[in-house]
Design a protein around this motif. Structure first.
Motif, PDB file in Angstrom:
ATOM      1  N   ASN A 191       0.868  -1.163   0.000  1.00  0.00           N
ATOM      2  CA  ASN A 191       0.000   0.000   0.000  1.00  0.00           C
ATOM      3  C   ASN A 191       0.908   1.218   0.000  1.00  0.00           C
ATOM      4  OD1 ASN A 191      -1.938   2.071   1.584  1.00  0.00           O
ATOM      5  ND2 ASN A 191      -3.092   0.560   0.409  1.00  0.00           N
ATOM      6  N   VAL A 192       0.934   1.935  -1.119  1.00  0.00           N
ATOM      7  CA  VAL A 192       1.895   3.025  -1.307  1.00  0.00           C
ATOM      8  C   VAL A 192       1.168   4.326  -1.597  1.00  0.00           C
ATOM      9  CG1 VAL A 192       3.711   1.485  -2.143  1.00  0.00           C
ATOM     10  CG2 VAL A 192       2.139   2.516  -3.760  1.00  0.00           C
ATOM     11  N   ASP A 193       1.879   5.424  -1.446  1.00  0.00           N
ATOM     12  CA  ASP A 193       1.324   6.736  -1.764  1.00  0.00           C
ATOM     13  C   ASP A 193       1.119   6.865  -3.264  1.00  0.00           C
ATOM     14  OD1 ASP A 193       1.259   7.710   0.854  1.00  0.00           O
ATOM     15  OD2 ASP A 193       3.377   8.285   0.758  1.00  0.00           O
ATOM     16  N   ASP A 194      -0.029   7.366  -3.653  1.00  0.00           N
ATOM     17  CA  ASP A 194      -0.336   7.613  -5.057  1.00  0.00           C
ATOM     18  C   ASP A 194      -0.156   9.099  -5.321  1.00  0.00           C
ATOM     19  OD1 ASP A 194      -1.221   7.626  -7.624  1.00  0.00           O
ATOM     20  OD2 ASP A 194      -3.273   7.030  -7.178  1.00  0.00           O
ATOM     21  N   PHE A 195       0.887   9.450  -6.056  1.00  0.00           N
ATOM     22  CA  PHE A 195       1.210  10.844  -6.306  1.00  0.00           C
ATOM     23  C   PHE A 195       0.486  11.411  -7.523  1.00  0.00           C
ATOM     24  CE2 PHE A 195       4.911   9.186  -3.996  1.00  0.00           C
ATOM     25  CZ  PHE A 195       4.845  10.024  -2.894  1.00  0.00           C
ATOM     26  N   THR A 196      -0.362  10.612  -8.167  1.00  0.00           N
ATOM     27  CA  THR A 196      -1.067  11.089  -9.356  1.00  0.00           C
ATOM     28  C   THR A 196      -2.421  11.691  -9.034  1.00  0.00           C
ATOM     29  OG1 THR A 196      -2.085   8.927  -9.740  1.00  0.00           O
ATOM     30  CG2 THR A 196       0.043   9.354 -10.799  1.00  0.00           C
ATOM     31  N   PRO A 247      -5.379  12.607  -5.491  1.00  0.00           N
ATOM     32  CA  PRO A 247      -5.560  13.454  -4.307  1.00  0.00           C
ATOM     33  C   PRO A 247      -4.813  12.941  -3.078  1.00  0.00           C
ATOM     34  CG  PRO A 247      -7.494  12.119  -4.654  1.00  0.00           C
ATOM     35  CD  PRO A 247      -6.560  11.833  -5.795  1.00  0.00           C
ATOM     36  N   ARG A 248      -3.619  12.443  -3.254  1.00  0.00           N
ATOM     37  CA  ARG A 248      -2.732  12.026  -2.162  1.00  0.00           C
ATOM     38  C   ARG A 248      -3.323  10.910  -1.294  1.00  0.00           C
ATOM     39  NH1 ARG A 248       1.155  13.957  -4.711  1.00  0.00           N
ATOM     40  NH2 ARG A 248       1.767  16.094  -4.421  1.00  0.00           N
ATOM     41  N   GLU A 249      -3.963   9.961  -1.934  1.00  0.00           N
ATOM     42  CA  GLU A 249      -4.463   8.790  -1.224  1.00  0.00           C
ATOM     43  C   GLU A 249      -3.478   7.653  -1.418  1.00  0.00           C
ATOM     44  OE1 GLU A 249      -8.320   7.958  -2.720  1.00  0.00           O
ATOM     45  OE2 GLU A 249      -9.157   9.856  -2.075  1.00  0.00           O
ATOM     46  N   ARG A 250      -3.644   6.619  -0.629  1.00  0.00           N
ATOM     47  CA  ARG A 250      -2.802   5.440  -0.770  1.00  0.00           C
ATOM     48  C   ARG A 250      -3.505   4.445  -1.685  1.00  0.00           C
ATOM     49  NH1 ARG A 250       1.472   5.453   2.561  1.00  0.00           N
ATOM     50  NH2 ARG A 250       1.737   3.213   2.662  1.00  0.00           N
ATOM     51  N   SER A 251      -2.718   3.775  -2.512  1.00  0.00           N
ATOM     52  CA  SER A 251      -3.265   2.813  -3.469  1.00  0.00           C
ATOM     53  C   SER A 251      -2.479   1.516  -3.378  1.00  0.00           C
ATOM     54  CB  SER A 251      -3.194   3.364  -4.889  1.00  0.00           C
ATOM     55  OG  SER A 251      -3.999   4.501  -5.018  1.00  0.00           O
ATOM     56  N   ASP A 252      -3.059   0.460  -3.939  1.00  0.00           N
ATOM     57  CA  ASP A 252      -2.412  -0.852  -3.956  1.00  0.00           C
ATOM     58  C   ASP A 252      -1.439  -0.943  -5.120  1.00  0.00           C
ATOM     59  OD1 ASP A 252      -3.883  -1.572  -1.804  1.00  0.00           O
ATOM     60  OD2 ASP A 252      -5.254  -2.889  -2.882  1.00  0.00           O
ATOM     61  N   LEU A 253      -0.278  -1.512  -4.837  1.00  0.00           N
ATOM     62  CA  LEU A 253       0.733  -1.783  -5.846  1.00  0.00           C
ATOM     63  C   LEU A 253       1.086  -3.259  -5.753  1.00  0.00           C
ATOM     64  CD1 LEU A 253       2.775  -0.857  -8.003  1.00  0.00           C
ATOM     65  CD2 LEU A 253       4.328  -0.264  -6.154  1.00  0.00           C
ATOM     66  N   GLY A 254       0.799  -4.001  -6.804  1.00  0.00           N
ATOM     67  CA  GLY A 254       1.046  -5.440  -6.809  1.00  0.00           C
ATOM     68  C   GLY A 254       2.342  -5.779  -7.506  1.00  0.00           C
ATOM     69  N   TYR A 259       6.021  -3.480 -15.974  1.00  0.00           N
ATOM     70  CA  TYR A 259       5.282  -2.259 -15.696  1.00  0.00           C
ATOM     71  C   TYR A 259       4.612  -2.369 -14.330  1.00  0.00           C
ATOM     72  CZ  TYR A 259       5.961  -1.964 -20.695  1.00  0.00           C
ATOM     73  OH  TYR A 259       6.527  -1.944 -21.939  1.00  0.00           O
ATOM     74  N   PHE A 260       4.314  -1.226 -13.714  1.00  0.00           N
ATOM     75  CA  PHE A 260       3.689  -1.205 -12.402  1.00  0.00           C
ATOM     76  C   PHE A 260       2.285  -1.801 -12.464  1.00  0.00           C
ATOM     77  CE2 PHE A 260       6.626   2.440 -11.566  1.00  0.00           C
ATOM     78  CZ  PHE A 260       7.336   1.815 -10.559  1.00  0.00           C
ATOM     79  N   PHE A 261       1.967  -2.602 -11.460  1.00  0.00           N
ATOM     80  CA  PHE A 261       0.630  -3.176 -11.312  1.00  0.00           C
ATOM     81  C   PHE A 261      -0.091  -2.344 -10.260  1.00  0.00           C
ATOM     82  CE2 PHE A 261      -1.703  -7.493 -10.736  1.00  0.00           C
ATOM     83  CZ  PHE A 261      -2.890  -6.876 -11.039  1.00  0.00           C
ATOM     84  N   PHE A 262      -0.537  -1.168 -10.684  1.00  0.00           N
ATOM     85  CA  PHE A 262      -1.148  -0.191  -9.790  1.00  0.00           C
ATOM     86  C   PHE A 262      -2.667  -0.286  -9.888  1.00  0.00           C
ATOM     87  CE2 PHE A 262       1.559   3.592  -8.437  1.00  0.00           C
ATOM     88  CZ  PHE A 262       1.009   3.621  -7.169  1.00  0.00           C
ATOM     89  N   ASP A 263      -3.338  -0.311  -8.765  1.00  0.00           N
ATOM     90  CA  ASP A 263      -4.789  -0.205  -8.743  1.00  0.00           C
ATOM     91  C   ASP A 263      -5.150   1.187  -8.236  1.00  0.00           C
ATOM     92  OD1 ASP A 263      -7.471  -1.459  -8.937  1.00  0.00           O
ATOM     93  OD2 ASP A 263      -7.526  -0.985  -6.810  1.00  0.00           O
ATOM     94  N   ASP A 264      -6.187   1.763  -8.789  1.00  0.00           N
ATOM     95  CA  ASP A 264      -6.566   3.122  -8.399  1.00  0.00           C
ATOM     96  C   ASP A 264      -7.423   3.133  -7.133  1.00  0.00           C
ATOM     97  OD1 ASP A 264      -8.758   1.951  -9.510  1.00  0.00           O
ATOM     98  OD2 ASP A 264      -9.342   3.664 -10.716  1.00  0.00           O
ATOM     99  N   GLY A 265      -6.976   2.429  -6.161  1.00  0.00           N
ATOM    100  CA  GLY A 265      -7.679   2.322  -4.886  1.00  0.00           C
ATOM    101  C   GLY A 265      -7.081   1.168  -4.103  1.00  0.00           C
TER     102      GLY A 265
END
Length: 180
Positions: free
Chosen positions: A50-55, A57-64, A127-133
């Motif tokens: 669970n990492v900071d999402d800088f793209t 509103p400064r929420e944390r998102s899942d990174l797989g 590539y990053f496995f980022f979820d927007d939440g």
């Protein structure tokens, strides 16, 4: 009426018509060929943070993070009308906010003449496995699929999915270690 320019124009137009007919003939000989081959995908390691999402509103998102093996013999796809293959591994899953999520994890271009037998071991996501939440944590139905675009010398660009899929589940808890 029969000037040199008129005759040259007629010859050029006839040559173009012949080339177009030959190109169509080349295309039609491979247009209906089945480009699907069996694919074996094995997942050796799955991790989630669970990492900071800088793209946003400064929420944390899942990174797989996924480590996988792929094996496939792509030789039957190649014929005289195939210039290259663009391979890509996608992850498909659903979350509460989105019914369908598709993320490209890895890709590769295989040119004619290259080794067409894939036998990749312990490959990490390119590539990053980022979820927007927070939709990856405890998600039990994530499907990995290897697909490819066939780039022909003449004709259309077919999109083909491999005949092997791999379903996996992400862990219930986040990883706290710094390394992958």
């Amino acid at each position: 009426m029969n000037t040199v320019l008129s005759r040259a124009n007629s010859l050029f137009a006839f040559s173009l018509s012949v080339m177009a007919a030959l190109t169509f003939g080349c295309f039609i000989t491979t247009a209906f060929k089945d480009r699907s081959v069996p694919v074996d995908i094995h997942v050796s390691k799955v991790m989630i943070k669970n990492v900071d999402d800088f793209t946003g509103p400064r929420e944390r998102s899942d990174l797989g993070f996924v480590t996988f093996d792929i094996s496939a013999n792509l030789q039957p796809i190649f014929d005289w009308n195939v210039k290259e293959l663009f391979l890509y591994l996608t992850a498909e899953y659903s979350t509460k906010s989105n019914a369908l999520n598709q993320v490209v994890l890895w890709d590769r271009i295989i040119l004619r003449g290259d080794n067409t037998k894939l036998n990749l071991k312990d490959v990490k996501s390119k590539y990053f496995f980022f979820d927007d939440g927070n939709g990856l944590r405890a998600n039990k139905n994530i499907t990995l699929t290897l697909s490819w675009n066939v780039v022909p010398n003449a004709g259309i660009l077919p999109l083909v999915m491999g005949s092997g899929h791999k379903s996996l589940a992400f862990p219930e808890s986040y990883e706290t270690a710094k390394s992958y």
